[in-house]
Each structure stands twice: as C-alpha cells, then as structure tokens.
Scaffold this active site. Structure first.
Site, PDB file in Angstrom:
ATOM      1  N   PRO A 138      30.391  55.510  32.374  1.00 60.27           N
ATOM      2  CG  PRO A 138      28.905  57.304  32.587  1.00 60.27           C
ATOM      3  CD  PRO A 138      28.984  55.856  32.161  1.00 60.27           C
ATOM      4  CB  CYS A 139      33.871  54.598  36.205  1.00 59.20           C
ATOM      5  SG  CYS A 139      35.127  54.159  35.006  1.00 59.20           S
TER       6      CYS A 139
END
Length: 170
Positions: A138-139
């Site tokens: 989850p950048c």
C-alpha cells in the site's frame, strides 16, 4: 535458458483498467490505470527477461476477486500470496509499507525512520515509486510530511480514490 511463466489478465473496475500478473509463487504486478499492453510487456522484458507471458483470466480470477472486494469496500485485506522482486533495499521498503494499517497514512520520512535510515527519505521515495504491486503493497498510504498527497505510480486520481475508500471504511 530458465524461462518463467507469467500469467496475466485485465482487472476492470469502473473507470480503472489495470493489468495484473502472477508467477507460480504469487501476484507479482499490478499496473497503473491507462498503461498500455506495450508498457506492460516492457516491464516484464526488463525484470523477467526470459519470461513467457500468457493471458489467463482463470489463473488471475482469485486475485482479481480480492482486488474487486477491496475496491467495493467488502474486504480490506488480501490473503493470496505475492511475489515481489526488487533490490534488497526496495524489498525492505515494500515490507515496511505492508505494516501501514488500512485507513492510515504515514510520511516518507516516517518510513525512513521505520527502517532505521532517517536520512534516506529520497531513496525511500524512489523505492516506493518502484513498487510493482499497487494496492497490495500500500504505497498509496504514504503522503508528504506536510500531509500533502504526493506522487503515485498509479496516478493521483487513483491515490485519492484509494485513500478516500479506506477513510470511508474506517
């Protein structure tokens, strides 16, 4: 010559069309909205030079379903295996990203501190930008220190959508 089978399919959700791919070990790639098939092939030619790309909606169906469940707010977690490939530093950053809770955000400098390299903020940003697994790694949960929503390989519209989705669910 060692050849690796990479199976792929297209995930469609609303306006988004994303190429997704997996190795025998797990999901290895989620593309950016609007990326062409040529860009997809170029990615694999560079990172998996001996790979054979085979379209297989059936092989990707469980992964696509988990992603659709996430997009639809049904399930915020992912249970299927992933197979991310990068430098040791990139992989360390990508592991750190996976510790960010759903619906929360952190800054690039907080990630640098988390991996005990507080002065490596730019390198952290570069590693985050190279993340091959948008959403699962989850950048999108990483924002500027001042709270600004900044760069995202998937585009700012998708980043805002993902952050809004998670905030609505928490």
């Amino acid at each position: 010559m060692d050849q690796k089978l990479i199976e792929w399919a297209v995930l469609e959700h609303g306006q988004w069309k994303l190429y997704v791919a997996k190795t025998a070990k797990g999901l290895c790639y989620i593309g950016s909205p609007g990326n062409s098939f040529e860009e997809f092939k170029t990615y694999f030619a560079k990172r998996y030079p001996n790979a054979i790309l085979v379209e297989s909606a059936e092989a990707l169906a469980p992964y696509i379903q988990e992603l659709l469940d996430y997009f639809n707010g049904i399930n915020p977690t992912f249970s299927l295996p992933i197979d991310v490939k990068g430098t040791p530093f990139q992989e360390e950053i990508w592991q750190a990203l996976q510790t960010i809770p759903y619906g929360k955000t952190v800054s690039y400098s907080e990630i640098a501190v988390l991996i005990n390299r507080p002065s490596a903020v730019r390198a952290v940003g570069s590693a985050i930008g190279a993340n091959p697994l948008l959403i699962l790694v989850p950048c999108h949960r990483v924002i500027g220190k001042n709270g600004a929503i900044s760069g995202y390989r998937g585009g700012m519209e998708l980043k805002r959508f993902l952050l809004d989705l998670e905030l609505q669910q928490t």
